[in-house]
Design an enzyme around this catalytic site. Sequence first.
Site, short mmCIF file in Angstrom:
data_model
loop_
_atom_site.label_atom_id
_atom_site.label_comp_id
_atom_site.label_asym_id
_atom_site.label_seq_id
_atom_site.Cartn_x
_atom_site.Cartn_y
_atom_site.Cartn_z
N GLY A 1 -0.44 -0.32 5.57
CA GLY A 1 -0.17 0.59 6.67
C GLY A 1 -1.12 0.28 7.82
O GLY A 1 -2.23 -0.20 7.63
N LYS B 1 -0.88 2.04 -7.36
CA LYS B 1 -0.86 2.41 -8.78
C LYS B 1 -1.68 1.46 -9.64
O LYS B 1 -1.66 1.57 -10.86
CB LYS B 1 0.59 2.46 -9.27
CG LYS B 1 1.40 3.59 -8.62
CD LYS B 1 2.80 3.66 -9.18
CE LYS B 1 3.57 4.81 -8.55
NZ LYS B 1 4.96 4.89 -9.04
N ASP C 1 0.83 -1.20 0.00
CA ASP C 1 0.00 0.00 0.00
C ASP C 1 0.87 1.25 0.00
O ASP C 1 2.05 1.22 0.38
CB ASP C 1 -0.88 0.02 1.25
CG ASP C 1 -2.24 -0.61 1.01
OD1 ASP C 1 -2.51 -0.99 -0.14
OD2 ASP C 1 -3.01 -0.74 1.97
#
Length: 415
Positions: free
Chosen positions: A257, A226, A204
Amino acid sequence: MTAPTPHPGTEGRTPYPVGLLLAGRRVVVIGGGHVAQRRLPALIASGADLHLISPATTPAVQAMADAGEVTWHSRPYEDGDLAGAWYALVATDDPAVNAAVSAEAERERVFCSRSDDASAASAWTPASGRDAGATVAVLTGDPRHSAALRDAIVDGLRDGSLAARQYRSRGAGVALVGGGPGDPDLITVRGRRLLADADVVVADRLAPRELLAELPEHVEVIDASKIPYGRFMAQEAINRTLIEHAKAGKFVVRLKGGDPYVFGRGGEELLACAEAGIPVTVVPGISSSISVPAAAGVPVTHRGLTHEFTVISGHVGPDDERSLTNWDAAARMSGTLVLLMAVDKIGAIAARLVAAGRSADTPVAIVQEGTTAAQRRVDATLGTVAAVVEAEGVKPPAVIVIGEVVDVLAAAFRK
């Protein structure tokens, strides 16, 4: 560097290292003080039939006995207590008792370690640690030197500075790993270990970037931020990426995260993999909702001030029909509100909270890029937060904390 002096009486003696399988076998510990408190957890983990003999114990040892992990005989040592034992540990501060236990151990041919005099023992307790299913045990004759070597070896294995060739493949599958709030040191030990075993890493945008630089050259890194086609289709594409690589025989780490299940779509990814028959390991991560405020001097709870905290996603505003949050109920709560992904909606959120009854003077802290070198904290109130965020140019990622806890440590933290 001068080598440390061995324990008195042990110099020149070479122990034979061996791993004792004590599950179900009688082990006797004499003494219930702090030495026993340190040694008992490993013996409990071994599954031994533990008997502790001591007139008194520390509170921690008492708790082990109360939990049924060890049988405590609340009395002094008596000759014959080692009958049927496979191993004995002497940990009293009475030399006469220690000598008597050693003598019985010799007669009964029971290996016995002593905390007071290694030279009088028939066994030494190594400094030991575990990593990735391996036990590291060090014997030097000097307990402090043994512990230092143990720590260096185990730490090296955990942080990757001491490489060990892998002889057994982890096998195909997916691990959903919470990378923590941003500081690479805040990933869990298990998460870092799985990352080191990965063939493919799907990362991420908010995953700790420094961790990716540590990966070997053969590891394929896919930037999930992306993947095209918009938010919803991107999640489908991510799911498909995990499944395709796992089905190709790869071990895939989905590095996120924070925590995979705190607004991280980890549940969606697990369901997709499960439906495809892919085994999944979930590694919880340190959530930014708690750790980022803490790093900036804000405890989300504080005794006598709040009994609850609520974590809310602010990626949609309170007037958005997609919002699932009861903002009026949140405003009426007396505890802390922690908002994630709310920077661009904070004006509307603050206005709704004030309109629903929360005081406009309620303290607010905005912590941008928490736990990283770029961390900064901006303070405001519910009445001023929208203007302050705009004036200060606050950008995501940021965690917003609303409540009296914002000010409780301010003086101490800023000294």
